[in-house]
Enzyme design. Structure first.
Site, short mmCIF file in Angstrom:
data_model
loop_
_atom_site.label_atom_id
_atom_site.label_comp_id
_atom_site.label_asym_id
_atom_site.label_seq_id
_atom_site.Cartn_x
_atom_site.Cartn_y
_atom_site.Cartn_z
N LYS A 174 0.83 -1.21 0.00
CA LYS A 174 0.00 0.00 0.00
C LYS A 174 0.87 1.26 0.00
O LYS A 174 0.56 2.25 -0.67
CB LYS A 174 -0.91 0.01 1.23
CG LYS A 174 -1.73 1.29 1.45
CD LYS A 174 -2.65 1.60 0.27
CE LYS A 174 -3.79 2.54 0.67
NZ LYS A 174 -3.41 3.78 1.31
N GLU B 129 1.10 6.80 -6.65
CA GLU B 129 0.01 7.78 -6.73
C GLU B 129 0.58 9.21 -6.73
O GLU B 129 0.17 10.05 -7.52
CB GLU B 129 -0.90 7.55 -5.52
CG GLU B 129 -2.01 8.53 -5.29
CD GLU B 129 -2.63 8.30 -3.89
OE1 GLU B 129 -3.00 7.15 -3.58
OE2 GLU B 129 -2.72 9.27 -3.11
#
Lengths: 342, 342, 342, 342
Positions: free
Chosen positions: C191, C198
């Site tokens: 993550k 991102e």
């Protein structure tokens, strides 16, 4: 004043030589007898040495001053051993490249024993004997002051550079090349940032020289480009066969980029004009990485220092997987083939 | 409506196929007869073709609409040739990857002849036939409007994605996948920036996957480090043997980084889990470079786009001279040897 | 199956809603009674809740499954409290944004008590209820398998995207949007890298849009430049008044940069075409920083991820001191004055 | 030898002063009579001047040597005017900051007239009078040789730095601080790259000092962080109140980062320890931009030089639109509010 030096490699030995020049004495510890013998023959009565730690400690006058100058990975264990042999009031100096986090921990651990811990970031490399060492110091003020005679002998001295305009009178220690930067760890912290800057400045020169190196591609290229290559819009703009060793030499005088790093670069290029003795795989030691960690922790933008560090990683092939992933994407959306053997 | 297509390669042929689906007709020019034959057999009466330019022009109804879809390097000469054969009111479309500067010049040069010039940045790659092509268009409004039936057939159509919240009623052309971006060059300008973004986004994925790729080095490394290497402070933090193809697959659904590029990456990694069919030498076409030029000209910080472009250069060994210069400096000040053969 | 959820904020509540849709039940803990009441009124018998931890634990069937979904800073203390109340065989899930280092420590600390620890990186943001959550999971295989019915309900499901070409038969969990990535910490590790990517992808879009934003400066600029400014060599190249909201819309269909982030960007620009409701100060959460730390530790070049992170720092004014230092140097060597008030 | 100097600003006047010290004479052209008068009063018979171009040309002995030292934007027009007044065999020197592309064009345009064109990149800034100017020269060999007596007087001389180890005998011109780098444009090309390196090195120092500047945030921060902030994992690692002016001073002697730029930085910080007289808006002149253009054209990775340039753009607020776009995305997927007024 007397200094105990653990580790008589190039750096440790040269520090001993510099203090001996000013009449200080030293006791050395090294596992290689020949390192001890060499200094004994050079320095005579000003130097004594041994290969055995307990004997080493026994030869030191109290309060003992022990400078540890060994690889960072071995320093922690040595400090622990010393802690068992030293007495309240003694001083341990870590002059190596420890991460400053460890200084904070060690100083705290030694405090209950009354042993003082000083961290000294030491810059100067192979030129330290002649140029003096730039010393960045962390620890308690009283002990740093106590060590002043030694530090002054190790540092370059004020005459090593022109005085900064406005500075007058008795030179500060910073002007002599040594500085008490703050409490435990501050010396290695400042040295770490110094090395981060060094990475960035080195990369700035290297990139610029690479552009000079490619300044002739308009002449060299035969004008045929594959579909995957970008042709030069203006080959006539890149028809310069630049003598890079000469350029680095000319920049040494009067230019804005004059520096000690440039002096060394000019010297290296004079000795090996095409750099053919180098592979292009560039190592990095911890300081450059730690500087970036500190930038990230404190929220400081450090794109130049990061780019410089990452370029070193790339020089060692560490981008390969990422590059393959790019090729895989290009093939997937554009049918571009970038297969092995190209 | 009729379209003349010069260049029946993958892109050109697929554009012809898409308009034929909607009942438009096309005339093709290509030096390879087999490209013409293939489309003739597929499209029947909706397609006619030739290998000869004058004949090609003769087959077109006025006002002629000629889409040039050939390598950027050859486009200029073709536009010049066309200019001698076309008549006032005719339209030349450059659908290739020309630099937008050239569009400005060409549109200006053609204006006295009454010939209209339209630049169309065309995205879609090998998937364009099925997905439709995203069209970024520059030129005069009247001609862009005139071409609308063709553009609508080539573009993906509104159903290719969910409508943006708030957009209602008759879908705009942007929602259908084509957009008149401004005067001559605007289409290629927007396409250029599109590709610049593409470079940056691709690099973001590639760097992230590389970190996953190295996530197991704490387990893999035998714990021995040379003096020039930085040991891992916490090997226990890097003991993950991550299945990267599976990670790219899981991110495709529900994550913030879901994208078409990720779909392609997952697909490529499913087919070749270790990327062993790729060399890691990544090409760059002009758009990424021109985007950076535009950033520099306009004073826009573009560190991500720059880093992405430079990483491609590095993947092809273009940093080598700079890296050697770094090693030369390191040897000079620190005695570090980074010789060939290491 | 029953899930205990600690923290009924947006993320926690939506996870509860998703499992309830599939007939699972939940017990919630939250200090705000209204959060509990809302879910009770929505979900009826499928949900029970309390504001008191001991009562919460008492309501759970063994083996208890407790999902902690509270701010990362509070998670550690909560896990410690739970450890005192749970029994061997129970499972604690950390679904928040903990650093994966902590997962490693916590799993190790809980092992002697027989309590299992699972870390789940959860992506999906405000759209998770509708889109499903992408789940990246770390921990022991047996427990991850035990949780499968819940994970399947929380994840988006295979129909959320087209299947990757070549994948056939029963969809893997990765195709359904959840993945067991490895032992303790692996979920948060993956993550973390997801968020690093991102950051990079977001910055790629943002830089590209900024270039479009400046594409008209050739027209806007009055042609007067101060001695300190660089005049445009070719103002005629920057005379495009680009409609940026429309460009982001057109790229959503058929282009290479189509993505969920682009969908959101188009949506935001449709709602606020000039972005006037934003200040330009961009926060960063830990994951982007930790990703960079991991790149540095593992020797992975990550120039794009670094540039993206540093740009956020700069957006908050964190480069100011560095910028002043640059001005000070420029004044010193060139007499350039860059004083306050300019 | 006689030199005609057009432009008696700081640089032009100091060049005249340096040649006069060696017995050369000069004729000056400037629109400000007071600039002429000042040099006349200083230099007596060695200097003559006028405000009128034709008169200026008339005062020069043939072959005329005319050094143009005016803003880059005005140089082209001046060269054109001179071309109409000079005779075959005369020499025009552009000593300003022209882009080297223009040198190539000008030299070519002047060739049919028999007028020689020499480009000289001149570094030295406000210290040139005292330190000498570093001269990077492009043009035909015969004319560069002819100018040697003047160039030698303008350059710093070999004694300005220690000789590079191995260099012996009669010093080369590079050792004296001037270098014929190649044909037309080569001088400005090398100067351009020099400035690119300067940008990178300056940024390296600035970023490092910024990290020192933030080294105390562990002590300064009250420990309260908003949900959008990343708390410090180890505030105890950032409790150093570093005296930055002193650090820059200590680095000047014996350290690896010693340089003229560091000398200037130490001097600026001594005069203004908190840099409060600077705004933090940093200008950039063309050379940094052109260096990046050259890197892009030639495929040279230049991440450090790019980062340095972009940081200057950012310092002037040019990232604002990109930053707002980031905030817009963050709000869209995460509900993060980064509104004006924060």
């Amino acid at each position: 004043m007397q200094l105990g030096m653990i580790g008589l490699g190039r750096m440790g030995a040269n520090i001993v030589r510099r203090i001996a020049r000013d009449g200080h004495t030293a006791v050395g510890l090294d596992r290689h007898v020949e390192n001890i013998e060499m200094l004994r023959s050079e320095l005579g009565d000003n130097f004594d040495g041994t290969t055995e730690l307990t004997e080493f400690v026994g030869k030191l006058e109290t309060p003992r001053v022990v400078w540890v100058m060994i690889p960072a990975g071995a320093t922690g264990a040595m400090v622990d051993q010393l802690a068992g042999l030293l007495e309240p009031g003694d001083i341990i100096i870590d002059g190596g490249n420890s991460r400053y986090h460890e200084d904070i921990t060690r100083a705290k651990d030694l405090r209950p024993k009354g042993i003082h811990y000083i961290d000294i970031g030491t810059s100067g490399g192979v030129f330290g004997l002649e140029r003096g060492f730039c010393l960045m110091i962390g620890g308690e003020s009283e002990q740093v002051k106590y060590l002043d005679p030694l530090l002054k002998s190790i540092a370059p001295g004020v005459e090593a550079a022109e005085r900064t305009p406005g500075r007058q009178g008795e030179p500060s220690t910073s002007e002599q090349g040594y500085l008490h930067c703050g409490p435990a760890g501050a010396g290695h912290f400042v040295k770490m940032v110094h090395n981060g800057i060094e990475y960035g400045a080195m990369a700035a020169y290297a990139e610029g020289l690479n552009i000079l190196h490619k300044a002739n591609i308009g002449a060299e290229h035969n004008g045929e480009f594959s579909a995957e290559e970008t042709p030069l819009d203006h080959p006539e703009h890149y028809m310069y066969d630049i003598d890079i060793p000469e350029v680095t030499e000319v920049w040494r005088r009067g230019s804005v980029v004059a520096s000690w790093l440039l002096d060394l670069t000019a010297s290296a290029l004079y000795a090996d004009p095409t750099l053919e003795t180098f592979s292009g795989r560039v190592s990095d030691s911890g300081e450059g990485r730690w500087t970036l960690d500190a930038a990230v922790d404190t929220g400081v933008p450090a794109p130049v220092l990061a780019a410089a560090l990452f370029q070193r990683f790339s020089s060692r092939g560490e981008a390969l997987y990422a590059d393959k992933a790019l090729s895989a994407m290009r093939k997937a959306f554009g049918g571009h083939n970038e297969l092995p053997g190209r």
